[in-house]
Design an enzyme around this catalytic site. Structure first.
Site, PDB file in Angstrom:
ATOM      1  N   TRP A  11      -1.902  -2.208   4.258  1.00  0.00           N
ATOM      2  CA  TRP A  11      -2.798  -3.265   3.805  1.00  0.00           C
ATOM      3  C   TRP A  11      -2.172  -4.535   4.345  1.00  0.00           C
ATOM      4  O   TRP A  11      -1.183  -5.025   3.830  1.00  0.00           O
ATOM      5  CB  TRP A  11      -2.887  -3.247   2.284  1.00  0.00           C
ATOM      6  N   LYS A  30     -17.605  -5.658  -5.976  1.00  0.00           N
ATOM      7  CA  LYS A  30     -16.320  -6.330  -5.762  1.00  0.00           C
ATOM      8  C   LYS A  30     -16.428  -7.384  -4.659  1.00  0.00           C
ATOM      9  O   LYS A  30     -15.835  -8.437  -4.731  1.00  0.00           O
ATOM     10  CB  LYS A  30     -15.270  -5.275  -5.383  1.00  0.00           C
ATOM     11  N   CYS A  34       0.817  -1.215   0.000  1.00  0.00           N
ATOM     12  CA  CYS A  34       0.000   0.000   0.000  1.00  0.00           C
ATOM     13  C   CYS A  34       0.841   1.251   0.000  1.00  0.00           C
ATOM     14  O   CYS A  34       1.731   1.352  -0.805  1.00  0.00           O
ATOM     15  CB  CYS A  34      -1.071  -0.072   1.047  1.00  0.00           C
ATOM     16  N   GLU A  67     -13.513 -19.534 -16.663  1.00  0.00           N
ATOM     17  CA  GLU A  67     -13.090 -18.218 -16.192  1.00  0.00           C
ATOM     18  C   GLU A  67     -13.009 -17.230 -17.366  1.00  0.00           C
ATOM     19  O   GLU A  67     -13.385 -16.065 -17.225  1.00  0.00           O
ATOM     20  CB  GLU A  67     -11.740 -18.346 -15.465  1.00  0.00           C
ATOM     21  N   ASN A 116       6.543  -1.537   2.925  1.00  0.00           N
ATOM     22  CA  ASN A 116       5.604  -2.280   2.085  1.00  0.00           C
ATOM     23  C   ASN A 116       6.273  -3.571   1.682  1.00  0.00           C
ATOM     24  O   ASN A 116       7.462  -3.575   1.365  1.00  0.00           O
ATOM     25  CB  ASN A 116       5.288  -1.506   0.797  1.00  0.00           C
ATOM     26  N   GLY A 117       5.497  -4.658   1.645  1.00  0.00           N
ATOM     27  CA  GLY A 117       6.057  -5.927   1.197  1.00  0.00           C
ATOM     28  C   GLY A 117       5.985  -6.990   2.280  1.00  0.00           C
ATOM     29  O   GLY A 117       5.236  -6.863   3.250  1.00  0.00           O
ATOM     30  N   GLU A 140     -18.780 -10.681 -17.823  1.00  0.00           N
ATOM     31  CA  GLU A 140     -18.786  -9.663 -16.767  1.00  0.00           C
ATOM     32  C   GLU A 140     -18.504  -8.272 -17.307  1.00  0.00           C
ATOM     33  O   GLU A 140     -19.154  -7.312 -16.911  1.00  0.00           O
ATOM     34  CB  GLU A 140     -17.673  -9.951 -15.741  1.00  0.00           C
ATOM     35  N   LYS A 184     -15.118 -13.786 -17.489  1.00  0.00           N
ATOM     36  CA  LYS A 184     -14.508 -12.460 -17.689  1.00  0.00           C
ATOM     37  C   LYS A 184     -15.215 -11.736 -18.826  1.00  0.00           C
ATOM     38  O   LYS A 184     -15.537 -10.568 -18.718  1.00  0.00           O
ATOM     39  CB  LYS A 184     -13.017 -12.564 -18.032  1.00  0.00           C
ATOM     40  N   HIS A 237     -23.260 -32.495 -27.190  1.00  0.00           N
ATOM     41  CA  HIS A 237     -24.501 -32.911 -26.533  1.00  0.00           C
ATOM     42  C   HIS A 237     -25.438 -31.736 -26.310  1.00  0.00           C
ATOM     43  O   HIS A 237     -26.316 -31.803 -25.450  1.00  0.00           O
ATOM     44  CB  HIS A 237     -24.178 -33.614 -25.215  1.00  0.00           C
ATOM     45  N   ARG A 255      -6.020   2.904  -3.383  1.00  0.00           N
ATOM     46  CA  ARG A 255      -5.485   1.546  -3.442  1.00  0.00           C
ATOM     47  C   ARG A 255      -6.103   0.620  -2.394  1.00  0.00           C
ATOM     48  O   ARG A 255      -5.938  -0.585  -2.470  1.00  0.00           O
ATOM     49  CB  ARG A 255      -3.965   1.567  -3.226  1.00  0.00           C
TER      50      ARG A 255
END
Ligand code: HGA
Length: 608
Positions: A74, A603, A2, A481, A100-101, A488, A485, A504, A27
Site C-alpha cells: 500500500w 467508502k 499492508c 463531525e 511495511n512502514g 452515518e 458519525k 436562533h 486490508r
C-alpha cells in the site's frame, strides 16, 4: 501498513506466501510480489493490482523454492508500479527484502548509497534499506540487518532473505507489527495473524527494536544490542474473522484505536535538523508562501470538517483568509480563485469526484492546488500540483475515523509551515506549537485507554430519534463531525450547530428526548458554552459534554461527561473528536447497526 509474509520450511514457499497474502487482502493494497530462494537464484515476481495478477503470473511460470518472502504493498513512497512493488533487491540481486512502514531518512541514505555506487532503481524508501544492508553485509545477514536498522529513522517491519543463507529469514521491527507463526519444522513471518492461522495458532510476537532469526527448525529473537531474548509466545484463539479485525469487533473500532499510530506516522519527519517545519511536498519557497493572498479548502463530508479545523488554524497562525467550500458547491459557483490563491483539496480516497472537479476548476483559474489524501497514486495525486499524504494506512470502515484525525494532523503542519514562511508566528511559538502537536498521539492514546464509560453512556441514548451537537470555535467542526458519525452509522438524526446560534432556531427542537452533545473543552469561549448548556437544560435537554479532566463543575451541568486531557484550544480538535467517534460507534452497535458498512454509503464517492 499492508501485508508481509515470509516462509521457511519443507514446503514450496510460493504457495504458502500467496495463501498468507490472500488472508491479508482485506486490508487493501495496490501491488504485490514474492521473492523465493530458488536453486541459487533469487526468483522475483511482482505485479500491479490484485493478487490475482500475481497468482496468474506465478501459475504461468512456477517459482520453485522453500524459503521466500511476499508482500502486498500500500504505497507511501512512489506510485503503485511494478518497479516500486516489493520485494526489493540489492545491487547483487542476492538479497531481497519486504518492508511495511516509512523510512524517514531515506533521502539522505539514498544520496549516501548512490555516492557509494549503489544503483537504486525504484522510488521507494524500502529499496534504500536493501542497499544499506548490502553495504553492511560481511557474510552475516543478521549482523547486517541489525547494523542497518540502527541507521533507520521511522517505522518498519522488515523481512529479508539472502542466497548465501538459503533457508534463513531475518525479520526486524519498529512501530510496525510483525509476528512469527511457529510451525512444526517450518516457520512463517507475517505482519498480521490472519496470514499464519491456516498453518499454526502458536505465534511469537516481535517487539520494537527486536530482530528475529528464523529457520525451519528454530526461531531466535535478539534485542537491539544483539543479545538473545526469550520470545513472547501466545496461542491465538481467534477465528479468521476476528483475526482480520485484530481482535476488535469491527474495522471501525480497530481504526479508532489505530489513531495514535496514524497520527504518529502522519507527523513523522516534519521538523528538520534546524528545528524548522518541513513540508517539501509544497515545493514552494518562503517567498511564494508569503505571497499567498487567500486559501481555499475544497472537500466533502468528513474531509470538509477537517477543512473547517484547518481554516481556524491557518487564519489564527498564518493570518491568511481561508474559505472552506463543499466541493459540489465550489465547482458550480464562480469562486474568486486566482494565481495568488492556494487551493487545498482534501479527499481521503483521492478519488472523490466532486473534489477532483474542484481541483480542475481551481487549476484552470490559475491557482496552485495541493491535495491532502491517504492514498498514494490516487487520481487526485495526478491532478494536483502537489500532495500532502496522511499516513493513516488503509481505512476499511466506511465511516472515516483515523483518516479524519490524520487529515487534521497534516493540515496543522501545513498551517505551521505557512506561519513560519509568513513570519506571523515567532520561531519559538512555532517550536512550542509543534512540540505540543507531537504529543497529540499520546493524548489520543490516553483517551482511548480511559474510554470504558462511553458504552454505558451510549446505552442511555439508543432510543433517540433526533439529537443536537453544539460547540464553539474549534468545537464547531468537532460537533459537526460528531453529528455526521452518529447519523452515518446509527441512523439517528443529528444536527450540529455553533452553540451561540442554537437559540436562533434549533432550540425549538429541544425536548427531554433530544440528547444534546456539547463540546465543552477548555478554551476562551468555555464560559459561553456553559451558558448554552444552561439554556438547553432549562428546556429539559439531557446533556453529554466533552470536557477537560479537572473540570469538576461540568459534572453538575451534564448528565454524562466524556473526558479528554488538557490541550491547547488550537490543538483540541483531534482529542475532542475521539470520544464522539466512540459514542457514535457504541450507540450504533447497541442499535444493531452494521458500523463498517452503513446503509446507502460508499467508502469512495466517485460519482457526482
Ligand atoms: N514505504 C514503503 C512501504 C509502504 C507499506 O507499508 N506498504 O504496505 C513503500 O511505499 O513502498
Amino acid at each position: 501498513m499492508c501485508g508481509i509474509v515470509g516462509y521457511t520450511g519443507p514446503r514450496q514457499a510460493c504457495g504458502v506466501l500467496l495463501g498468507g497474502l490472500t488472508r491479508l487482502e482485506y486490508r487493501g493494497y495496490d501491488s504485490a510480489g514474492v521473492a523465493v530462494v530458488s536453486d541459487g537464484e533469487m526468483a522475483l515476481v511482482r505485479r500491479v493490482g490484485k493478487l490475482e495478477n500475481l497468482k496468474a503470473a506465478v501459475a504461468g511460470d512456477p517459482v520453485v523454492g522453500t524459503a521466500g518472502i511476499g508482500h502486498t504493498r500500500w504505497a507511501t513512497h512512489g506510485a503503485p508500479t511494478e518497479d516500486n512493488a516489493h520485494p526489493h533487491r540489492d545491487c547483487s540481486g542476492r538479497l531481497a527484502i519486504v518492508h511495511n512502514g516509512i523510512i524517514e531518512n531515506f533521502a539522505e541514505l539514498r544520496t549516501e548509497l548512490a555516492a557509494a555506487g549503489h544503483a537504486i532503481r525504484s522510488e521507494t524508501d524500502t529499496e534504500v534499506v536493501a542497499h544499506l544492508i548490502e553495504a553492511l553485509y560481511e557474510g552475516d545477514l543478521v549482523a547486517a540487518v541489525q547494523k542497518a536498522t540502527a541507521r533507520l529513522h521511522g517505522s518498519y517491519a522488515i523481512a529479508a532473505v539472502h542466497l548465501d543463507h538459503p533457508d534463513l529469514l531475518v525479520a526486524a521491527r519498529k512501530d510496525s507489527p510483525l509476528i512469527i507463526g511457529l510451525g512444526d519444522g517450518e516457520n512463517i513471518v507475517a505482519s498480521d495473524i490472519p496470514a499464519v492461522l491456516e498453518h499454526t495458532r502458536r505465534v511469537a510476537v516481535l517487539h520494537d527494536g527486536q530482530v528475529a532469526v528464523v529457520t525451519p527448525e528454530r526461531v531466535t529473537v535478539h534485542d537491539a544490542s544483539g543479545a538473545e531474548v526469550e520470545p513472547e509466545v501466545m496461542v491465538v484463539e481467534w477465528d479468521l474473522d476476528a483475526a482480520e479485525k485484530g481482535g476488535y469487533e469491527d474495522f471501525m473500532l480497530k481504526e479508532i484505536f489505530e489513531q495514535p499510530k496514524a497520527l504518529r506516522e502522519t507527523l513523522r519527519g516534519r521538523v528538520g535538523e534546524d528545528g524548522r517545519i518541513q513540508m517539501s511536498e509544497l515545493q514552494m519557497s518562503d517567498e511564494e508562501l508569503a505571497a499567498i493572498e487567500r486559501v481555499f479548502i475544497v472537500a466533502c463530508g468528513t474531509s470538509y470538517h477537517a477543512g473547517l479545523v484547518a481554516k481556524l488554524l491557518i487564519e489564527q497562525w498564518a493570518r491568511v483568509p481561508v474559505e472552506v467550500d463543499v466541493s459540489s458547491e465550489f465547482r458550480y459557483r464562480d469562486p474568486i480563485v486566482d494565481r495568488n490563491t492556494l487551493v487545498v483539496a482534501i479527499t481521503q480516497s483521492g478519488e472523490t469526484a466532486d473534489t477532483l472537479a474542484g481541483v480542475r476548476e481551481a487549476r484552470e483559474r490559475g491557482a496552485r492546488v495541493f491535495a491532502v489524501t491517504n492514498v498514494v497514486g490516487s487520481r487526485v495525486t495526478r491532478e494536483a500540483d502537489g500532495v500532502i499524504y496522511t499516513h493513516a494506512g488503509p481505512e476499511i470502515g466506511v465511516a472515516a475515523t483515523k483518516t479524519f484525525t490524520a487529515q487534521i494532523a497534516a493540515l496543522s503542519v501545513l498551517a505551521l509551515r505557512l506561519a513560519q514562511a509568513r513570519a506571523t508566528l515567532e520561531p519559538e511559538q512555532v517550536a512550542s506549537l509543534w512540540a505540543e502537536l507531537a504529543t497529540v498521539p499520546d493524548v489520543v492514546e490516553a483517551i482511548l485507554a480511559d474510554a470504558q464509560d462511553i458504552e454505558a453512556c451510549a446505552r442511555e441514548y439508543t432510543q433517540a430519534v433526533s439529537s443536537l451537537f453544539l460547540g464553539r470555535g474549534m468545537g464547531v467542526p468537532v460537533a459537526m463531525e460528531g453529528a455526521l458519525k452518529l447519523k452515518e452509522i446509527s441512523y439517528i438524526h443529528a444536527e450540529a450547530y455553533p452553540a451561540g446560534e442554537m437559540k436562533h432556531g434549533p432550540i425549538a427542537l429541544i425536548t427531554p428526548d433530544v440528547p444534546v452533545v456539547v463540546v465543552a473543552t477548555q478554551g476562551h469561549t468555555y464560559e459561553k458554552v456553559v451558558s448554552n448548556i444552561q439554556e438547553v437544560r432549562a428546556r429539559g435537554a439531557r446533556v453529554i459534554a466533552v470536557a477537560t479532566y479537572g473540570d469538576e463543575a461540568i459534572r453538575s451541568y451534564a448528565e454524562h461527561v466524556l473526558w479528554i486531557p488538557q490541550v491547547s484550544e488550537a490543538l483540541s480538535a483531534i482529542p475532542a473528536a475521539v470520544p464522539l467517534q466512540l459514542l457514535a460507534y457504541h450507540i450504533a452497535k447497541l442499535r444493531g447497526c452494521n458500523v463498517d458498512q452503513p446503509r446507502n454509503l460508499a467508502k469512495s464517492v466517485t460519482v457526482e
